[in-house]
Write an enzyme that holds these catalytic residues in place. Structure first.
Site, PDB file in Angstrom:
ATOM      1  N   ASP A  78       0.824  -1.217   0.000  1.00 26.96           N
ATOM      2  CA  ASP A  78       0.000   0.000   0.000  1.00 26.96           C
ATOM      3  C   ASP A  78       0.852   1.259   0.000  1.00 26.96           C
ATOM      4  O   ASP A  78       0.500   2.266  -0.617  1.00 26.96           O
ATOM      5  CB  ASP A  78      -0.917   0.014   1.218  1.00 26.96           C
ATOM      6  CG  ASP A  78      -2.072  -0.961   1.085  1.00 26.96           C
ATOM      7  OD1 ASP A  78      -1.844  -2.065   0.551  1.00 26.96           O
ATOM      8  OD2 ASP A  78      -3.185  -0.635   1.510  1.00 26.96           O
ATOM      9  N   ASP A 120      -1.791  -5.340   4.507  1.00 23.22           N
ATOM     10  CA  ASP A 120      -3.128  -4.809   4.753  1.00 23.22           C
ATOM     11  C   ASP A 120      -4.292  -5.638   4.210  1.00 23.22           C
ATOM     12  O   ASP A 120      -5.201  -5.996   4.929  1.00 23.22           O
ATOM     13  CB  ASP A 120      -3.219  -3.404   4.169  1.00 23.22           C
ATOM     14  CG  ASP A 120      -2.230  -2.446   4.800  1.00 23.22           C
ATOM     15  OD1 ASP A 120      -1.186  -2.913   5.262  1.00 23.22           O
ATOM     16  OD2 ASP A 120      -2.486  -1.245   4.820  1.00 23.22           O
ATOM     17  N   GLU A 440      -6.966   4.641  -0.300  1.00 23.15           N
ATOM     18  CA  GLU A 440      -6.588   5.237   0.979  1.00 23.15           C
ATOM     19  C   GLU A 440      -6.108   6.663   0.766  1.00 23.15           C
ATOM     20  O   GLU A 440      -5.457   6.964  -0.234  1.00 23.15           O
ATOM     21  CB  GLU A 440      -5.464   4.433   1.636  1.00 23.15           C
ATOM     22  CG  GLU A 440      -5.936   3.134   2.233  1.00 23.15           C
ATOM     23  CD  GLU A 440      -4.846   2.419   3.007  1.00 23.15           C
ATOM     24  OE1 GLU A 440      -5.172   1.454   3.692  1.00 23.15           O
ATOM     25  OE2 GLU A 440      -3.673   2.832   2.916  1.00 23.15           O
ATOM     26  N   SER A 466      -5.634   5.213   5.602  1.00 28.52           N
ATOM     27  CA  SER A 466      -4.618   4.296   6.088  1.00 28.52           C
ATOM     28  C   SER A 466      -4.731   4.180   7.595  1.00 28.52           C
ATOM     29  O   SER A 466      -5.189   5.094   8.280  1.00 28.52           O
ATOM     30  CB  SER A 466      -3.234   4.829   5.711  1.00 28.52           C
ATOM     31  OG  SER A 466      -2.243   4.239   6.506  1.00 28.52           O
TER      32      SER A 466
END
Length: 550
Positions: A78, A120, A440, A466
């Site tokens: 991410d 994640d 995000e 996030s």
């Protein structure tokens, strides 16, 4: 054994021939076949150490009497995907990962599964797939990264890279210091050092009982993580013999425990999406109200990055998740875990080493848990805020809307220093369908903090944040703009009221005014019209339902 389907009987001569081609001997066909789903990749810091852990899992499976078969699972970082088209993909790959687990394990009729994961969307994706399959499964999360160092100061990825770029833009730090932060913020293998999504999910997987005690916080580079990996390999063979499956462990009560620990830790708001999606695969209905109800009854007892100055290594050396369970024991359900021990037993045998890292209730950082769910005419189906990372001054805030249809538009305005106190930045068409992929917003939120605006500017979005986000940032606004949610008709200058204590998110418009605006409303064109994301956009549900594929 389940694998007898592919290895027993006269009609399976061709199948056995293929298996022998892999190097298996005749005795191997009498042992359980254990799949090891590994998301090793050179692209993700949290996963670069998995080759080492694979060896120990393999050793454990062999000691336990099984035959290990490794297969790959896609992974996205991410942090590298953030702030551009790449961020459309991580949440969408959660569904690909679940489908991959289902496909490989069913096609080869594997008896059991070890999920070697860390980051994640990869961790929840693997658990979703395993829960859907419902074959014996154990999860090994590869562990948090050690903190970096700059002179005598500890460093963390989010605080010392994303926020640093805004400080550099303001001229508060030199280019030399910025370069040093780049080099030192992430010193090696492991998931980001704070209580961001990857580490929160690792903690909750342990809490639910799907990984061995201590796994969630054991550091990526530690011998302890190697030992847990080997023990997990051995344990999966026992789970296969006893036929203990994910849906025996993932129940309403174990999910409630996971939510409780999430609230006590002050974890990532993304866990709302992931726990809801895991519950969906288990056939359990889990709504946003459950999160808020548990939050109101759970003191926030740790203050880890980004909300505070403690790191995952501090939580690990203070006793880890077993110590958190000890602190919360009276509020937890005494459910079974795949370790063979119940939650109360794990809690009773734990030691709380540091009362400052894991505080008692009478010295809790906040009397409510880390996440709050707000409703109102801007979020009829709810939205989520990490209230543990919001200053008391910003728990109630009213400001003028500044509306953007893409994250990049807002980011440009922030870095141009064209954001003013009293504004509510609205980033829409970034939801599960409209994004697509519910990007995000770490870059804009960190830039706001870095610019010194965290106590004078708020941000709301139908996208998500996030786990590293701090400040008054409300995400998961449902329905999203692309689904004709009220966020779609906001205009610059509209007055927005945020009231976290009373769980309200409102725009100062009457119902009639909102309906009138919708008469002239037209949705924006889909941003992506081909490939996987186009299909995902058409099939994905709303954030309040976990953004699962319909």
């Amino acid at each position: 054994m389940r694998s007898d389907t592919i290895k027993k009987g006269l009609e399976r001569v061709p199948h056995r021939a293929r298996l022998h081609a892999t190097g298996l001997g005749r005795k191997d066909l009498e042992r359980p076949f254990i799949g090891v789903a590994t998301s090793f990749t050179d692209l993700i810091p949290g996963h670069i150490g998995m080759r080492d852990l694979e060896r120990f899992i393999e050793r454990g499976v062999c000691y336990g009497g099984g035959v290990p078969f490794f297969f790959g699972i896609p992974g996205i970082c991410d942090g590298i995907a953030m702030g551009h088209l790449g961020m459309c993909y991580p949440l969408a790959t959660r569904e690909l990962i679940a489908d991959s687990i289902e496909s490989v394990c069913n096609a080869h009729q594997l008896d059991g599964l070890v999920c070697l994961t860390n980051c994640d969307k990869i961790t929840p994706g693997m658990i979703m797939g395993a829960t859907r399959l419902n074959i014996p499964t154990i999860v090994v999360t590869a562990g948090p990264m050690m903190s970096g160092r700059f002179r005598k100061r500890k460093l963390a990825f989010v605080h010392d890279s994303y926020e640093a770029l805004a400080r550099a833009k303001k001229g508060e730090i030199s280019s030399e210091e910025l370069t040093c932060l780049e080099m030192e913020a992430c010193p090696g293998a492991g998931s980001c050092q704070g209580l961001y999504t990857a580490n929160t999910m690792a903690c909750l997987v342990e809490t639910m009982g799907m990984s061995l005690p201590g796994c969630g916080t054991a550091l990526a580079v530690s011998a302890k993580k190697r030992r847990i990996s080997q023990a997990s390999g051995e344990r999966i063979c026992e789970l296969v013999k006893k036929q203990i499956k994910p849906r025996d462990i993932i129940t309403v009560k174990s999910l409630e425990n996971a939510i409780r620990v999430d609230m006590a830790l002050g974890g990532s708001s993304n866990t709302v999406l992931h726990l809801t999606a895991i519950a969906h695969e288990a056939g359990i209905k889990l709504n946003l109200k459950k999160f808020d109800d548990i939050s109101k009854d759970t003191p926030h007892i740790t203050l880890l990055e980004p909300a505070g100055s403690h790191y995952m290594e501090d939580l690990e050396f203070s006793g880890g998740i077993p110590a958190v369970l000890k602190r919360l024991k009276a509020k937890l359900n005494n459910v079974a875990t795949l370790s063979g021990r119940k939650i109360y037993d794990i809690a009773d045998s734990a030691e709380i080493v540091d009362d400052e890292v894991i505080r008692p209730f009478n010295r809790a950082y906040h009397q409510e848990g880390g996440i709050a769910v707000l409703y109102g005419n801007l979020a009829p189906n709810g939205c989520v805020v990490k209230q543990s990372a919001v200053s008391p001054k910003m728990m109630k805030f009213t400001g003028k809307a500044r509306v953007f249809n893409r994250e990049e538009e807002a980011m440009k305005v922030i870095l141009d220093q064209d954001v003013h106190p009293g504004e509510v930045l609205v980033i829409r068409y970034e939801g599960p369908s409209g994004g697509p992929g519910m990007r995000e917003m770490l870059a804009p939120t960190s830039a706001i903090v870095g610019m010194g605006l965290a106590e004078s500017v708020a941000l709301i979005t139908d996208g998500r944040f996030s786990g590293g986000t701090s400040g008054p940032c409300l995400g998961h606004v449902s329905p999203e703009a692309a689904a004709k949610g009220p966020i779609a008709i906001l205009k610059d200058g509209d007055i927005i009221s945020i009231d976290i204590p009373n769980r309200k998110l409102e725009v100062k418009l009457t119902k009639a005014q909102i309906e009138k605006r919708f008469k002239n409303w037209k949705p924006v064109e889909p941003k992506i019209k081909t490939g996987y994301l186009a299909r995902y956009s058409r099939m994905v549900s709303s954030a309040d339902k976990g953004a699962v594929l319909q």
